[in-house]
Design a protein around this motif. Structure first.
Motif, PDB file in Angstrom:
ATOM      1  N   PRO A  41      41.100  34.816 -10.486  1.00  0.00           N
ATOM      2  CA  PRO A  41      41.077  33.372 -10.224  1.00  0.00           C
ATOM      3  C   PRO A  41      40.410  33.002  -8.902  1.00  0.00           C
ATOM      4  O   PRO A  41      40.103  33.859  -8.073  1.00  0.00           O
ATOM      5  CB  PRO A  41      42.574  33.031 -10.160  1.00  0.00           C
ATOM      6  CG  PRO A  41      43.181  34.265  -9.562  1.00  0.00           C
ATOM      7  CD  PRO A  41      42.406  35.413 -10.174  1.00  0.00           C
ATOM      8  N   THR A  42      40.250  31.704  -8.724  1.00  0.00           N
ATOM      9  CA  THR A  42      39.876  31.134  -7.438  1.00  0.00           C
ATOM     10  C   THR A  42      41.158  30.627  -6.797  1.00  0.00           C
ATOM     11  O   THR A  42      41.962  29.957  -7.461  1.00  0.00           O
ATOM     12  CB  THR A  42      38.868  29.979  -7.625  1.00  0.00           C
ATOM     13  OG1 THR A  42      37.667  30.529  -8.185  1.00  0.00           O
ATOM     14  CG2 THR A  42      38.550  29.302  -6.309  1.00  0.00           C
ATOM     15  N   VAL A  43      41.368  30.966  -5.532  1.00  0.00           N
ATOM     16  CA  VAL A  43      42.586  30.573  -4.814  1.00  0.00           C
ATOM     17  C   VAL A  43      42.197  29.964  -3.470  1.00  0.00           C
ATOM     18  O   VAL A  43      41.068  30.146  -3.006  1.00  0.00           O
ATOM     19  CB  VAL A  43      43.534  31.776  -4.587  1.00  0.00           C
ATOM     20  CG1 VAL A  43      44.016  32.358  -5.900  1.00  0.00           C
ATOM     21  CG2 VAL A  43      42.855  32.860  -3.753  1.00  0.00           C
ATOM     22  N   MET A  44      43.129  29.238  -2.858  1.00  0.00           N
ATOM     23  CA  MET A  44      42.918  28.742  -1.493  1.00  0.00           C
ATOM     24  C   MET A  44      43.244  29.889  -0.545  1.00  0.00           C
ATOM     25  O   MET A  44      44.389  30.356  -0.507  1.00  0.00           O
ATOM     26  CB  MET A  44      43.804  27.532  -1.208  1.00  0.00           C
ATOM     27  CG  MET A  44      43.406  26.294  -1.971  1.00  0.00           C
ATOM     28  SD  MET A  44      41.732  25.732  -1.604  1.00  0.00           S
ATOM     29  CE  MET A  44      41.962  25.068   0.041  1.00  0.00           C
ATOM     30  N   ALA A  45      42.245  30.353   0.188  1.00  0.00           N
ATOM     31  CA  ALA A  45      42.465  31.548   1.001  1.00  0.00           C
ATOM     32  C   ALA A  45      41.415  31.656   2.091  1.00  0.00           C
ATOM     33  O   ALA A  45      40.415  30.947   2.095  1.00  0.00           O
ATOM     34  CB  ALA A  45      42.411  32.789   0.109  1.00  0.00           C
ATOM     35  N   ASP A  46      41.675  32.587   2.992  1.00  0.00           N
ATOM     36  CA  ASP A  46      40.721  33.044   3.995  1.00  0.00           C
ATOM     37  C   ASP A  46      40.012  34.232   3.352  1.00  0.00           C
ATOM     38  O   ASP A  46      40.596  35.305   3.195  1.00  0.00           O
ATOM     39  CB  ASP A  46      41.497  33.451   5.252  1.00  0.00           C
ATOM     40  CG  ASP A  46      40.632  34.052   6.343  1.00  0.00           C
ATOM     41  OD1 ASP A  46      39.521  34.538   6.044  1.00  0.00           O
ATOM     42  OD2 ASP A  46      41.084  34.059   7.501  1.00  0.00           O
ATOM     43  N   ALA A  47      38.763  34.043   2.945  1.00  0.00           N
ATOM     44  CA  ALA A  47      38.037  35.070   2.198  1.00  0.00           C
ATOM     45  C   ALA A  47      37.951  36.390   2.958  1.00  0.00           C
ATOM     46  O   ALA A  47      38.111  37.464   2.368  1.00  0.00           O
ATOM     47  CB  ALA A  47      36.638  34.570   1.840  1.00  0.00           C
TER      48      ALA A  47
END
Length: 192
Positions: free
Chosen positions: A69-75
């Protein structure tokens, strides 16, 4: 004798440099983190695999992944998380080339991501201890490392509002799980 002592001292200095580098990485998780933004976990895992390319080739390993998935994060921190988890799966492979699978499953308002291997496994009595800084289950001669990698993983996951754990038995491989909050628009779309 002098050459032997110099070699020993040089080895100690090199190990200390690795420990200091890992301690700096550990301390920077909370202080040097970037703002969260939509982050494609597939791209993150692909970058972690690229960073580990030499170790994967030397071990004869195979890493597969399901749709992530795509998540809200610090890549940058997620790359470090997966690089540590995949690197451990390669390191603790036992005699066979490592086979590692990365997957994700939606559970309510969060994603559960997993990294499964078929390596040496971990005795259940040690499942909680391995996430504590400097906790090692093996000697430096058996498996090199500082004992900081999984502590960094825990700190990264907790900074993202998730949790991390392992399910494993000796000789039967390990699956490391972590949760990351789902992006709100994903939750709204899935309910509609």
């Amino acid at each position: 004798e002098a050459d032997e002592f110099i070699t020993y001292a040089e080895g100690g200095v090199n190990r200390m440099q690795v420990v200091i580098s890992d301690l700096l990485a550990y301390s920077r998780v909370g202080t040097k983190g970037k703002p969260f933004e939509p982050t494609d976990c597939q791209l993150v895992v692909d970058q972690a695999i690229a960073n580990l390319r030499v170790a994967i080739q030397e071990s004869g390993g195979v890493i597969t992944s399901a749709t992530l998935p795509t998540v809200m994060a610090d890549a940058v921190q997620l790359i470090r998380l997966f690089q540590n988890l995949l690197g451990n799966a390669i390191k603790f492979r036992g005699q066979s080339p490592p086979r590692i699978h990365v997957w994700a499953e939606r559970q309510g308002a969060e994603w559960v991501l997993g990294v499964r291997d078929h390596g040496i496994g971990i005795d259940p009595q040690h499942h909680q201890h391995i996430f504590v800084i400097f906790q090692r289950l093996h000697t430096q001669q058996e498996y090199p490392g500082t004992g900081i990698g999984l502590a960094i993983c825990k700190k990264i996951v907790e900074r993202h509002g998730g949790r991390i754990w392992v399910e494993s038995q000796l000789g039967k491989g390990s699956t490391f799980f972590c949760t990351l909050p789902a992006i709100q628009s994903q939750a709204t779309t899935e309910r509609a």
